[in-house]
Each structure stands twice: as structure tokens, then as C-alpha cells.
Design a protein around this motif. Structure first.
Motif, PDB file in Angstrom:
ATOM      1  N   ASN A 135       0.815  -1.219   0.000  1.00  0.00           N
ATOM      2  CA  ASN A 135       0.000   0.000   0.000  1.00  0.00           C
ATOM      3  C   ASN A 135       0.849   1.270   0.000  1.00  0.00           C
ATOM      4  N   ASN A 136       2.128   1.123  -0.370  1.00  0.00           N
ATOM      5  CA  ASN A 136       3.058   2.265  -0.390  1.00  0.00           C
ATOM      6  C   ASN A 136       3.056   3.029   0.923  1.00  0.00           C
ATOM      7  N   THR A 137       2.854   2.315   2.052  1.00  0.00           N
ATOM      8  CA  THR A 137       2.766   2.988   3.356  1.00  0.00           C
ATOM      9  C   THR A 137       3.973   2.718   4.236  1.00  0.00           C
ATOM     10  N   GLY A 138       5.028   2.142   3.676  1.00  0.00           N
ATOM     11  CA  GLY A 138       6.203   1.845   4.492  1.00  0.00           C
ATOM     12  C   GLY A 138       7.463   2.370   3.837  1.00  0.00           C
ATOM     13  N   PRO A 139       8.572   1.979   4.397  1.00  0.00           N
ATOM     14  CA  PRO A 139       9.848   2.540   3.965  1.00  0.00           C
ATOM     15  C   PRO A 139      10.456   1.903   2.705  1.00  0.00           C
ATOM     16  N   LEU A 140       9.950   0.753   2.286  1.00  0.00           N
ATOM     17  CA  LEU A 140      10.578   0.042   1.169  1.00  0.00           C
ATOM     18  C   LEU A 140      10.080   0.581  -0.162  1.00  0.00           C
ATOM     19  N   ALA A 141      11.025   0.993  -1.011  1.00  0.00           N
ATOM     20  CA  ALA A 141      10.639   1.564  -2.299  1.00  0.00           C
ATOM     21  C   ALA A 141      11.814   1.469  -3.272  1.00  0.00           C
ATOM     22  N   SER A 142      12.065   0.273  -3.771  1.00  0.00           N
ATOM     23  CA  SER A 142      13.187   0.111  -4.706  1.00  0.00           C
ATOM     24  C   SER A 142      12.751   0.477  -6.122  1.00  0.00           C
ATOM     25  N   ALA A 143      13.737   0.765  -6.932  1.00  0.00           N
ATOM     26  CA  ALA A 143      13.494   0.875  -8.375  1.00  0.00           C
ATOM     27  C   ALA A 143      13.361  -0.554  -8.894  1.00  0.00           C
ATOM     28  N   ALA A 144      13.012  -0.710 -10.149  1.00  0.00           N
ATOM     29  CA  ALA A 144      12.961  -2.047 -10.751  1.00  0.00           C
ATOM     30  C   ALA A 144      14.375  -2.617 -10.756  1.00  0.00           C
ATOM     31  N   LEU A 145      14.529  -3.807 -10.203  1.00  0.00           N
ATOM     32  CA  LEU A 145      15.841  -4.460 -10.120  1.00  0.00           C
ATOM     33  C   LEU A 145      15.985  -5.446 -11.263  1.00  0.00           C
TER      34      LEU A 145
END
Length: 179
Positions: A135-145
Motif C-alpha cells: 500500500n506504499n505505506t512503508g519505507p521500502l521503495a526500490s526501483a525495478a531491479l
């Protein structure tokens, strides 16, 4: 002509009865008529089967290939012990600080770390994946790996962090941070 129609009609009924597993003890047709009807339906046990699934007295539940597997090339597993890292299954948490992204799954699917631990995800698939908080509500947000690329995050606050791959949302997992 009438006799031919009756024979065909009797054969059709015999085939229908045979197909649904019924027999007619009082049937006036000869055994050869029933055998002919059965061969016209094309229904017969396959190689390695003593009976078709659903036939009277049958305990078969599907094709038997000698391996106990309903499909060649597939293996059966105990549903009480699902493979870890499988999409949609709850895996027992493990400790460590690395997560592999392979076979369209995060492995391990449940990781437990102490606060202050840096966790690294490495994509081992040929397809690109992300590591994104649910839900895009936390700290994890990588680019496409891409294949071989990694993403790291240091967890400082205790709690359970659910995440997924936004490209393949069926890929989900959790990191639990303990004090």
C-alpha cells in the motif's frame, strides 16, 4: 430398416448406461452389443489404470502414471508442509539479512531481524522485480531491479513490514523487526 434403427438405438442407450456406470441385468441385448457400444464411446482405462475414475468400484481419482502424480512431470507435496517462499503461503520466519528474489518469489518469504539490521534483496530472476512496502505505506521503495541487482534497507523500528513486487503483485513477503 426398423431392426437397424432399434439396434442403433439400443447401442446408444447401452453406451449411455455404460458411460454413467449403470448396467441393465434385464437387458435383452447380447453381450456383443454392449461390447460394441463400449468401444464406440472410446471410454476405457488408460495404461496403468485398472478402472476409470468414477466407474463403479473404482478408487481412481485421475490418470495414473506410476509416480503417484496426477500430471507427468509434476510432484505431489504434503499440503501440511507448504514450500517456503511460495506465493500465498505463510512461511515460518527465519533469521538472516539477505533475501533472494527467484522463481517469482521472495526467499525467505518471512524474515525476522533485530532492529538496526541492514537487509539486502538480490534479484536472481531474468525478469525485473521491485521491493515495495504494501500500500506504499512503508519505507521500502526500490526501483525495478534487473537480474543481479540488489536493494538494501536498514530497519530501525520494530514491527512487521509487508512488501511486494509492484510488477508482479502476487509476490508478497514480510520482514519482522524485533527490539
Amino acid at each position: 430398416m426398423v431392426s437397424t434403427i432399434r439396434t442403433h438405438r439400443a447401442t446408444a442407450w447401452a453406451a449411455l448406461l455404460l458411460a454413467i456406470g449403470l448396467t441393465s441385468a434385464g437387458c435383452s441385448s447380447s453381450a456383443s452389443t454392449h461390447t460394441a457400444a463400449a468401444s464406440q464411446t472410446g471410454i476405457s482405462p488408460g495404461a496403468g489404470q485398472s478402472a476409470l475414475a468414477g466407474m463403479p468400484g473404482s478408487t481412481a481419482t485421475g490418470p495414473v502414471d506410476g509416480t503417484g502424480s496426477p500430471m507427468p512431470g509434476m510432484t505431489m507435496s504434503d499440503p501440511a508442509t507448504p514450500p517456503s517462499g511460495s506465493a500465498g503461503t505463510a512461511a515460518a520466519p527465519v533469521s538472516g539479512n539477505t533475501i533472494a528474489i527467484r522463481n517469482f518469489a521472495f526467499a525467505p518469504a518471512a524474515l525476522t531481524v533485530k532492529a538496526g539490521t541492514k537487509v539486502t534483496w538480490t534479484n536472481q530472476d531474468s525478469d525485473a522485480h521491485t521491493v515495495t512496502s504494501q500500500n506504499n505505506t512503508g519505507p521500502l521503495a526500490s526501483a525495478a531491479l534487473s537480474t543481479g541487482q540488489s536493494y538494501s534497507y536498514t530497519f530501525t523500528t520494530p514491527g512487521t513490514y509487508g512488501y511486494l513486487c509492484t510488477i508482479h503483485p502476487f509476490m508478497t513477503a514480510t520482514v519482522t523487526v524485533i527490539p
